[in-house]
Design a protein around this motif. Structure first.
Motif, mmCIF file in Angstrom:
data_model
loop_
_atom_site.group_PDB
_atom_site.id
_atom_site.type_symbol
_atom_site.label_atom_id
_atom_site.label_comp_id
_atom_site.label_asym_id
_atom_site.label_seq_id
_atom_site.Cartn_x
_atom_site.Cartn_y
_atom_site.Cartn_z
ATOM 1 N N MET A 82 0.839 -1.168 0.000
ATOM 2 C CA MET A 82 0.000 0.000 0.000
ATOM 3 C C MET A 82 0.895 1.246 0.000
ATOM 4 O O MET A 82 1.801 1.369 0.818
ATOM 5 N N THR A 83 0.646 2.171 -0.889
ATOM 6 C CA THR A 83 1.376 3.423 -0.966
ATOM 7 C C THR A 83 0.889 4.372 0.115
ATOM 8 O O THR A 83 -0.307 4.467 0.372
ATOM 9 N N GLU A 84 1.831 5.056 0.745
ATOM 10 C CA GLU A 84 1.488 6.050 1.766
ATOM 11 C C GLU A 84 2.260 7.327 1.474
ATOM 12 O O GLU A 84 3.408 7.280 1.046
ATOM 13 N N ILE A 85 1.629 8.460 1.719
ATOM 14 C CA ILE A 85 2.252 9.762 1.512
ATOM 15 C C ILE A 85 2.207 10.523 2.831
ATOM 16 O O ILE A 85 1.179 10.539 3.509
ATOM 17 N N TYR A 86 3.336 11.143 3.187
ATOM 18 C CA TYR A 86 3.440 11.870 4.444
ATOM 19 C C TYR A 86 3.841 13.311 4.171
ATOM 20 O O TYR A 86 4.771 13.559 3.402
ATOM 21 N N GLU A 87 3.157 14.244 4.789
ATOM 22 C CA GLU A 87 3.480 15.667 4.694
ATOM 23 C C GLU A 87 4.290 16.051 5.932
ATOM 24 O O GLU A 87 3.884 15.759 7.066
ATOM 25 N N LEU A 88 5.430 16.710 5.735
ATOM 26 C CA LEU A 88 6.324 17.039 6.835
ATOM 27 C C LEU A 88 5.615 17.801 7.950
ATOM 28 O O LEU A 88 5.772 17.466 9.135
ATOM 29 N N ASN A 89 4.830 18.820 7.616
ATOM 30 C CA ASN A 89 4.160 19.608 8.657
ATOM 31 C C ASN A 89 3.223 18.745 9.497
ATOM 32 O O ASN A 89 3.125 18.922 10.708
ATOM 33 N N ASN A 90 2.535 17.801 8.875
ATOM 34 C CA ASN A 90 1.649 16.896 9.623
ATOM 35 C C ASN A 90 2.458 15.969 10.535
ATOM 36 O O ASN A 90 2.062 15.707 11.675
ATOM 37 N N VAL A 91 3.578 15.481 10.041
ATOM 38 C CA VAL A 91 4.423 14.601 10.849
ATOM 39 C C VAL A 91 4.978 15.371 12.048
ATOM 40 O O VAL A 91 4.994 14.863 13.173
ATOM 41 N N LEU A 92 5.412 16.618 11.840
ATOM 42 C CA LEU A 92 5.939 17.424 12.943
ATOM 43 C C LEU A 92 4.855 17.737 13.970
ATOM 44 O O LEU A 92 5.129 17.752 15.178
ATOM 45 N N THR A 93 3.624 17.941 13.516
ATOM 46 C CA THR A 93 2.506 18.151 14.439
ATOM 47 C C THR A 93 2.265 16.897 15.267
ATOM 48 O O THR A 93 2.087 16.970 16.491
#
Length: 104
Positions: free
Chosen positions: A1-12
């Motif tokens: 399964m492909t997953e996409i992560y946004e840096l700002n969301n990860v830092l939150t």
């Protein structure tokens, strides 16, 4: 399964959970995530049993590898072989790093 992560969301998410690192991928054979050290915050990691790669997204400071300090800054990539003593330090602003640990 492909997953996409946004840096700002990860830092939150990291801020919400506490600590200074968060895994975003943890699968058989690979682990990846984001580390953030605030000004003067200690990196308490020890050597890992697998090879690691780091990429500095933001900030500057030092990495101590086997007792030797090396300068790092935004855009720096670092390969650390398995079982090697290392830690980040000396940052005067947030240091944000992407890391990947893999199997042999």
């Amino acid at each position: 399964m492909t997953e996409i992560y946004e840096l700002n969301n990860v830092l939150t998410d990291l801020e919400t959970q506490g600590g200074y690192f968060i895994d975003v991928v943890s699968r058989r054979g690979i682990q990846a995530g984001i580390m953030r050290l605030h000004d003067g915050e200690d990196d308490t990691q020890g050597p890992h049993s697998v090879d690691e790669v780091y990429y500095v997204i933001k900030g500057s400071g030092l990495i101590k590898i086997n007792g030797e300090d090396r300068s790092i800054k935004q855009g720096t990539s670092i390969f650390v072989p398995a079982k090697t003593e290392h830690k980040f330090h000396g940052n005067r602003q947030d240091l944000v790093i992407f890391y990947v640990l893999g199997g042999r």
